[in-house]
Scaffold this motif. Structure first.
Motif, short mmCIF file in Angstrom:
data_model
loop_
_atom_site.label_atom_id
_atom_site.label_comp_id
_atom_site.label_asym_id
_atom_site.label_seq_id
_atom_site.Cartn_x
_atom_site.Cartn_y
_atom_site.Cartn_z
N LEU A 59 0.82 -1.20 0.00
CA LEU A 59 0.00 0.00 0.00
C LEU A 59 0.86 1.25 0.00
N VAL A 60 1.94 1.26 0.77
CA VAL A 60 2.85 2.41 0.79
C VAL A 60 3.39 2.68 -0.60
N ARG A 61 3.79 1.63 -1.31
CA ARG A 61 4.34 1.80 -2.66
C ARG A 61 3.29 2.40 -3.59
N ALA A 62 2.06 1.93 -3.48
CA ALA A 62 1.01 2.47 -4.34
C ALA A 62 0.70 3.92 -4.00
N LEU A 63 0.70 4.25 -2.72
CA LEU A 63 0.42 5.63 -2.31
C LEU A 63 1.48 6.59 -2.84
N PHE A 64 2.72 6.11 -2.96
CA PHE A 64 3.82 6.94 -3.46
C PHE A 64 4.05 6.76 -4.97
N PHE A 65 3.15 6.08 -5.67
CA PHE A 65 3.23 5.93 -7.12
C PHE A 65 4.48 5.19 -7.57
N VAL A 66 4.97 4.26 -6.76
CA VAL A 66 6.15 3.49 -7.14
C VAL A 66 5.80 2.61 -8.34
N GLY A 67 6.63 2.65 -9.37
CA GLY A 67 6.43 1.81 -10.54
C GLY A 67 5.50 2.37 -11.59
N THR A 68 4.92 3.55 -11.36
CA THR A 68 4.04 4.12 -12.38
C THR A 68 4.88 4.69 -13.52
N PRO A 69 4.42 4.59 -14.76
CA PRO A 69 5.25 5.01 -15.89
C PRO A 69 5.43 6.52 -15.96
N ARG A 70 6.61 6.91 -16.36
CA ARG A 70 6.90 8.32 -16.61
C ARG A 70 6.18 8.76 -17.88
N LEU A 71 5.59 9.92 -17.87
CA LEU A 71 4.98 10.48 -19.08
C LEU A 71 6.09 11.01 -19.99
N GLU A 72 6.09 10.54 -21.22
CA GLU A 72 7.14 10.95 -22.16
C GLU A 72 6.82 12.27 -22.85
N ASP A 73 5.56 12.62 -22.89
CA ASP A 73 5.12 13.90 -23.46
C ASP A 73 4.00 14.43 -22.57
N PRO A 74 3.78 15.74 -22.59
CA PRO A 74 2.68 16.30 -21.78
C PRO A 74 1.33 15.74 -22.22
N ILE A 75 0.43 15.66 -21.25
CA ILE A 75 -0.93 15.18 -21.49
C ILE A 75 -1.91 16.29 -21.17
N GLU A 76 -2.94 16.41 -22.00
CA GLU A 76 -3.98 17.40 -21.75
C GLU A 76 -5.33 16.80 -22.10
N GLY A 77 -6.30 16.94 -21.23
CA GLY A 77 -7.63 16.42 -21.48
C GLY A 77 -8.46 17.37 -22.32
N THR A 78 -9.71 16.97 -22.56
CA THR A 78 -10.60 17.76 -23.41
C THR A 78 -11.85 18.23 -22.67
N SER A 79 -11.92 17.98 -21.38
CA SER A 79 -13.07 18.43 -20.59
C SER A 79 -12.57 19.26 -19.42
N ALA A 80 -13.48 19.61 -18.53
CA ALA A 80 -13.12 20.37 -17.34
C ALA A 80 -12.69 19.47 -16.20
N PHE A 81 -12.44 18.18 -16.49
CA PHE A 81 -12.16 17.25 -15.40
C PHE A 81 -10.96 17.68 -14.56
N ALA A 82 -9.86 18.06 -15.18
CA ALA A 82 -8.66 18.42 -14.42
C ALA A 82 -8.96 19.54 -13.43
N ALA A 83 -9.68 20.55 -13.88
CA ALA A 83 -10.03 21.66 -12.99
C ALA A 83 -11.01 21.22 -11.90
N ASP A 84 -12.01 20.42 -12.28
CA ASP A 84 -12.99 19.94 -11.30
C ASP A 84 -12.32 19.07 -10.24
N PHE A 85 -11.40 18.23 -10.67
CA PHE A 85 -10.73 17.33 -9.73
C PHE A 85 -9.85 18.09 -8.76
N THR A 86 -9.04 18.99 -9.25
CA THR A 86 -8.12 19.71 -8.37
C THR A 86 -8.85 20.67 -7.45
#
Length: 444
Positions: free
Chosen positions: A330-357
Motif C-alpha cells: 500500500l505504501v508503494r502504491a500511495l507513493f506511485f512506485v512503478g508508475t510510468p513516466r509520461l514521455e510527453d505532456p498530457i492534456e484532457g478535453t473536458s473540465a475534469f482536471a479543474a474539477d478534480f483539483t
C-alpha cells in the motif's frame, strides 16, 4: 462501424503488444434493496467463512450510495427524470460526481453487453468514492461505491415503480467477476480495470490477451475498448481502436479531441472520454483495491490471534509479517512506485482536471495532493490524495500505524531505498507541508 479514424499520433500495430480494453466494477443485475434494507445475495458468499469478522452480505453499508438509497426510501430525497439518460444527471448531482469525469467504454465487458456497441458506448462517471455507469437503452443505472468497512459495494438504480426510482444493493452476479478469487486470488471484492483487444462489434477479440491493468501498466497497453479524448504527444495508447473483420487490420487513433464523427453524443451528458479522468480512475481503483485487501486480511488475522488467546491489539509474529508485507504494498502504491513516466505532456478535453483539483485540501502555500502535473507524471506531489479518504482512515489501527510510520520515515529521508528515489527533496518537503496542514495526525 468501420475502422476508427486516425489521430495525429503514430499508428500502433497492436499485435506487437498486449492490447487494452477496460472493465470497471459496474455490472449490476436487478434485485432488492441495500442494507439495512433487504438485499439479494447468493446462498453463501466465500466471505462468510473466509472473513467471519466482515459481514459483507448482511452488514449495514455507510457509503454515499447507501445513504442516498435510504433517503429515497424515506422520501427525504427525490430525483428528477431528465432526458434519455433518465435519472443519471440527478444521481450525479446528489452524489457530487462531475459530468466532466465521463469515460466511454465500447467493449462488451458488462452484464449489459447486448446494449454496448462502438456506436453506443457505456458511460462511466466517478468521484473519490463512487462510480456510476449508464448505457443507452438500459432501464436503470449501475453503481459501485467504496465503503469504509466493506470495500466495494454494488448497487443498481431501478427505474420508476409505485414509489419512484429506488437504489438496490446487489451481491450475487456482480461478485462473479468483481471478486479477486475470479482473477488473481485473494478473495476480496474489488473494482476492476482490464484490457483486451476489441473487435468492431465491441466483443473481446481474445480472452487470452485480456489483462487486469493498474496504474503501473505501461500507457501503450491501456484503454483498448475505450474512447480516449485528449492530447499526449508521441506516446501510444490502445484507445479508439477496433479490430477489423479479418482480424488482420488494426488502427489506433491517438490525440483524438472530437468524438462527434464517431458516435452520436446527443444522449450523453458530456462530449468526451477524458484521458486525464482515465489516468486518475486507474490510480484510484489501484489504491482502493489495496486498501480493501489490507483491511480484510489484517482484520481477519487479528481475529485469529484473539481466538488463539492473544490480548486485543497484540499481534502474533505471522500477523506482524502480514501487516508489514501488505502495508508495504500500500505504501508503494500511495507513493506511485512503478508508475510510468509520461514521455510527453498530457492534456484532457473536458473540465475534469479543474474539477478534480478544485476539491483538494490545501496547505498554507496553496498546495494540494490533488494538484496535477501531466508533464512527466500524473500528480505534482506524488503521495495519493486517497490518504484523505474515509476508507484509509478505517484501516485496522495496526496497519494504519505501519503505513503512517513508513510514509513519515520516507518523507523525512530516514529510509526508503531505490523504490522511492523518484521523490526529490522538494517533493518530500512539499508533501510534508501539505500533510502538516491537512492531515497532521499522520505525522505524529
Amino acid at each position: 462501424m468501420g475502422p476508427l479514424r486516425r489521430g495525429t499520433a503514430p499508428i500502433l500495430r497492436v499485435w506487437l503488444l498486449p492490447a487494452t480494453a477496460i472493465l470497471l466494477a459496474l455490472a449490476i443485475p436487478m434485485g432488492t434493496s441495500g442494507a439495512p434494507l433487504p438485499i439479494l445475495i447468493t446462498p453463501q458468499l466465500p466471505y462468510d467463512t473466509q472473513y467471519p469478522t466482515i459481514p459483507y452480505a448482511t452488514g449495514e453499508t455507510t457509503d454515499p450510495v447507501a445513504v442516498l438509497a435510504r433517503g429515497l426510501e424515506s422520501g427525504e430525497v427525490t430525483l428528477d427524470r431528465e432526458g434519455p439518460s433518465a435519472y443519471l444527471a440527478a444521481i450525479l448531482r446528489e452524489l457530487g460526481i462531475p459530468v466532466s469525469s465521463q469515460m466511454l467504454v465500447f467493449s462488451k465487458t458488462s452484464l449489459l453487453a447486448r446494449l454496448i456497441w462502438p456506436e453506443t458506448p457505456r458511460a462511466i462517471y466517478f468521484n473519490d468514492r463512487v462510480y456510476v455507469a449508464w448505457t443507452p437503452g438500459a432501464d436503470g443505472l449501475e453503481i459501485s461505491a467504496q465503503d469504509p468497512d466493506l470495500g466495494p459495494v454494488f448497487y443498481n438504480l431501478e427505474p420508476d415503480g409505485e414509489d419512484g426510482p429506488r437504489i438496490r444493493r446487489q451481491t450475487g452476479l456482480c461478485l462473479q467477476c468483481h471478486d479477486s478469487y475470479s482473477l488473481t486470488g485473494g478473495g476480496v471484492p474489488r473494482h476492476i480495470m482490464g484490457s483486451g483487444p476489441t473487435d468492431e462489434n465491441g466483443q473481446l477479440a481474445s480472452h487470452e490477451l485480456w489483462q487486469v491493468t493498474n496504474d503501473t501498466t505501461p500507457i501503450r497497453e491501456r484503454w483498448g475498448g475505450w474512447y480516449v479524448t485528449g492530447t499526449h504527444g508521441d506516446q501510444l495508447h490502445m484507445g479508439n481502436v477496433t479490430l477489423g473483420r479479418r482480424g488482420d487490420s488494426l488502427t489506433a487513433g491517438g490525440n483524438l479531441t472530437d468524438l462527434s464523427e464517431l458516435i452520436d453524443l446527443t444522449p450523453y451528458l458530456g462530449a468526451h472520454s477524458d484521458i486525464v479522468a482515465l489516468l486518475v480512475a486507474e490510480h484510484q481503483t489501484t489504491v482502493q483495491n489495496l486498501i480493501t485487501l489490507v483491511g480484510y486480511r489484517v482484520r481477519t488475522r487479528l481475529h485469529d490471534d484473539e481466538q488463539e488467546g492473544l490480548p486485543p491489539g497484540e499481534m502474533s509474529p505471522r500477523t506482524t509479517r502480514l501487516v508489514e508485507g501488505l502495508g508495504e504494498s500500500l505504501v508503494r502504491a500511495l507513493f506511485f512506485v512503478g508508475t510510468p513516466r509520461l514521455e510527453d505532456p498530457i492534456e484532457g478535453t473536458s473540465a475534469f482536471a479543474a474539477d478534480f483539483t478544485a476539491g483538494g485540501r490545501r496547505d498554507a502555500q496553496g498546495r494540494s495532493l490533488r494538484d496535477l502535473d501531466l508533464r512527466t507524471r500524473l500528480f505534482r506531489h506524488p503521495l495519493s490524495y486517497l490518504i484523505h479518504s474515509p476508507e484509509y482512515d478505517a484501516l485496522p489501527a495496526q496497519a494504519r500505524a505501519y503505513v503512517d510510520g513508513r510514509i513519515l520515515s520516507i518523507l523525512r529521508g530516514e529510509e526508503g531505498g531505490r523504490d522511492f528515489a523518484h521523490l526529490s527533496a522538494g517533493d518530500r518537503e512539499a508533501i510534508l507541508s501539505i500533510l502538516r496542514d491537512t492531515k497532521p495526525g499522520i505525522l505524529e
